[in-house]
Design an enzyme around this catalytic site. Sequence first.
Site, mmCIF file in Angstrom:
data_model
loop_
_atom_site.group_PDB
_atom_site.id
_atom_site.type_symbol
_atom_site.label_atom_id
_atom_site.label_comp_id
_atom_site.label_asym_id
_atom_site.label_seq_id
_atom_site.Cartn_x
_atom_site.Cartn_y
_atom_site.Cartn_z
ATOM 1 N N ASP A 22 0.832 -1.202 0.000
ATOM 2 C CA ASP A 22 0.000 0.000 0.000
ATOM 3 C C ASP A 22 0.869 1.256 0.000
ATOM 4 O O ASP A 22 1.980 1.244 0.543
ATOM 5 C CB ASP A 22 -0.898 -0.028 1.254
ATOM 6 C CG ASP A 22 -2.048 0.955 1.152
ATOM 7 O OD1 ASP A 22 -2.297 1.496 0.055
ATOM 8 O OD2 ASP A 22 -2.701 1.192 2.186
ATOM 9 N N ASN A 24 1.366 3.351 -2.932
ATOM 10 C CA ASN A 24 1.929 3.770 -4.231
ATOM 11 C C ASN A 24 1.401 5.141 -4.653
ATOM 12 O O ASN A 24 2.153 5.990 -5.154
ATOM 13 C CB ASN A 24 1.552 2.768 -5.333
ATOM 14 C CG ASN A 24 2.195 1.414 -5.130
ATOM 15 O OD1 ASN A 24 3.040 1.250 -4.255
ATOM 16 N ND2 ASN A 24 1.788 0.448 -5.933
ATOM 17 N N GLY A 25 0.083 5.339 -4.478
ATOM 18 C CA GLY A 25 -0.539 6.600 -4.883
ATOM 19 C C GLY A 25 0.016 7.775 -4.092
ATOM 20 O O GLY A 25 0.368 8.822 -4.658
ATOM 21 N N ARG A 35 -0.476 8.873 -10.372
ATOM 22 C CA ARG A 35 -0.522 7.681 -9.517
ATOM 23 C C ARG A 35 0.197 6.482 -10.132
ATOM 24 O O ARG A 35 0.841 5.705 -9.426
ATOM 25 C CB ARG A 35 -1.978 7.297 -9.227
ATOM 26 C CG ARG A 35 -2.723 8.277 -8.356
ATOM 27 C CD ARG A 35 -4.159 7.813 -8.155
ATOM 28 N NE ARG A 35 -4.214 6.480 -7.571
ATOM 29 C CZ ARG A 35 -4.108 6.212 -6.267
ATOM 30 N NH1 ARG A 35 -3.975 7.206 -5.409
ATOM 31 N NH2 ARG A 35 -4.167 4.979 -5.834
ATOM 32 N N HIS A 39 2.909 3.101 -8.999
ATOM 33 C CA HIS A 39 2.852 1.655 -9.247
ATOM 34 C C HIS A 39 4.121 1.175 -9.959
ATOM 35 O O HIS A 39 4.641 0.104 -9.663
ATOM 36 C CB HIS A 39 1.608 1.300 -10.079
ATOM 37 C CG HIS A 39 0.317 1.680 -9.411
ATOM 38 N ND1 HIS A 39 0.067 1.388 -8.091
ATOM 39 C CD2 HIS A 39 -0.792 2.335 -9.867
ATOM 40 C CE1 HIS A 39 -1.140 1.846 -7.759
ATOM 41 N NE2 HIS A 39 -1.667 2.432 -8.827
ATOM 42 N N TRP A 71 -11.079 -2.818 -9.279
ATOM 43 C CA TRP A 71 -11.697 -2.574 -10.600
ATOM 44 C C TRP A 71 -12.463 -1.266 -10.621
ATOM 45 O O TRP A 71 -12.759 -0.730 -11.686
ATOM 46 C CB TRP A 71 -12.641 -3.721 -10.975
ATOM 47 C CG TRP A 71 -11.936 -5.004 -11.281
ATOM 48 C CD1 TRP A 71 -11.992 -6.161 -10.550
ATOM 49 C CD2 TRP A 71 -11.064 -5.281 -12.388
ATOM 50 N NE1 TRP A 71 -11.200 -7.136 -11.122
ATOM 51 C CE2 TRP A 71 -10.630 -6.623 -12.256
ATOM 52 C CE3 TRP A 71 -10.603 -4.527 -13.475
ATOM 53 C CZ2 TRP A 71 -9.769 -7.227 -13.171
ATOM 54 C CZ3 TRP A 71 -9.739 -5.137 -14.387
ATOM 55 C CH2 TRP A 71 -9.340 -6.455 -14.228
ATOM 56 N N LEU A 133 11.137 -20.932 -3.923
ATOM 57 C CA LEU A 133 10.160 -20.013 -3.319
ATOM 58 C C LEU A 133 8.898 -20.076 -4.166
ATOM 59 O O LEU A 133 8.984 -20.087 -5.390
ATOM 60 C CB LEU A 133 10.729 -18.577 -3.345
ATOM 61 C CG LEU A 133 9.754 -17.418 -3.105
ATOM 62 C CD1 LEU A 133 9.313 -17.380 -1.643
ATOM 63 C CD2 LEU A 133 10.412 -16.066 -3.461
ATOM 64 N N ARG A 196 -5.626 -1.934 8.079
ATOM 65 C CA ARG A 196 -6.843 -2.587 7.565
ATOM 66 C C ARG A 196 -6.448 -3.893 6.891
ATOM 67 O O ARG A 196 -5.328 -4.027 6.410
ATOM 68 C CB ARG A 196 -7.512 -1.712 6.487
ATOM 69 C CG ARG A 196 -8.325 -0.567 6.982
ATOM 70 C CD ARG A 196 -9.099 0.044 5.812
ATOM 71 N NE ARG A 196 -8.219 0.618 4.813
ATOM 72 C CZ ARG A 196 -7.683 1.839 4.879
ATOM 73 N NH1 ARG A 196 -7.960 2.612 5.908
ATOM 74 N NH2 ARG A 196 -6.891 2.281 3.926
#
Length: 242
Positions: A22, A24-25, A35, A39, A71, A133, A196
Site C-alpha cells: 500500500d 503507491n498513490g 498515480r 505503481h 476494478w 520459493l 486494515r
Amino acid sequence: MTVLDSALDLTALPRHIAVIMDGNGRWASARGLPRHDGHIAGADSVEDVIQSCGDLGIEYLTLYAFSSENWKRPAVEVDAIMALLAHFLAEKAETLIRDNIRLRVIGNLERIPPETRELLEDTISLTAGNTRLTLIVALGYGAREEIVEATRNLMEKARMGELAPADLDQETFARHLFTVGIPDPDLLIRTSGECRISNFLLWQISYTEIVISEVLWPDFRREHLEAAIVEYQHRHRRYGGL
Ligand code: FPP
C-alpha cells in the site's frame, strides 16, 4: 532494542509472508507525479522483496497486487497496473525460472486482459516444477468472493451427494479455497501505516501475526522486510492457547 535484539534469527523465519502493498498513490502524489508512476516504482519493490525472500529461504510469498475492489478505480489507473503486470511477467519470467521460483495466482482472472492472462498462464506452467520459493500473486482477489465461491462448490458437491453436510470440516473447506495446498501466512505485512485487512485472505490469516510498516510500498526494501521479520520473531504465537 539492543543490537542483539534486532538481529534476524535465520533459524526462526516465517514460512509464508503475505504483503498488502500500500502507498503507491501517496508516494507519487508526494512527488507531484501521476498515480501510475507510484505503481511503476512499486514494481521495483516487488522485485527486491521477491529476491530477498528467495535469499532468506522463505518458502511462500503472497503479494496483494490487485483486489476485486480495485476494478472501481479509474480505467487509466487499472490499465496502467495491468500493463505493468504484463511488462513485469514478460521481463521477469526468465529470472523466476533461473532463481527456481514457482508462480501461482489467486483470484478471479475473468476481467484480466487476455494478453496478461496468457503471460500469467505461460509463466505459471513454465515455473510449475520450481521448488525454492512459491510466489503467489493475488489478482482480482477478494476474500469474501473466495469464501462464497468455495461455499458454492461445496453446496454443489452436497447436492450431487458427494459430500454429506455433517462431514464438512475446516480442512475440507480450506481445500476449496484458491490457496489450496498453501500453508496459512505466518506473517502479514501492510505498508504505508494503514491498519486494515481490505478483504485479503480472511480465512487464512486467523492466526497470522500482523506487522504494519510505516514505509510506503515504493520505498520498501530488504531492510524493511527484515525489520518486519524481526518484529514477528519477537511475538509469542499462542494460537488461542497459553
Ligand atoms: C496500492 O497502493 C497498490 C496497488 C493497488 C497496486 C500494487 C501493484 C503493484 C505494485 C504493481 C506491480 C505488481 C506486481 C506483482 C508486478 P495505492 O494505489 O492504494 O496507494 P495509496 O493508498 O497511496 O493511494
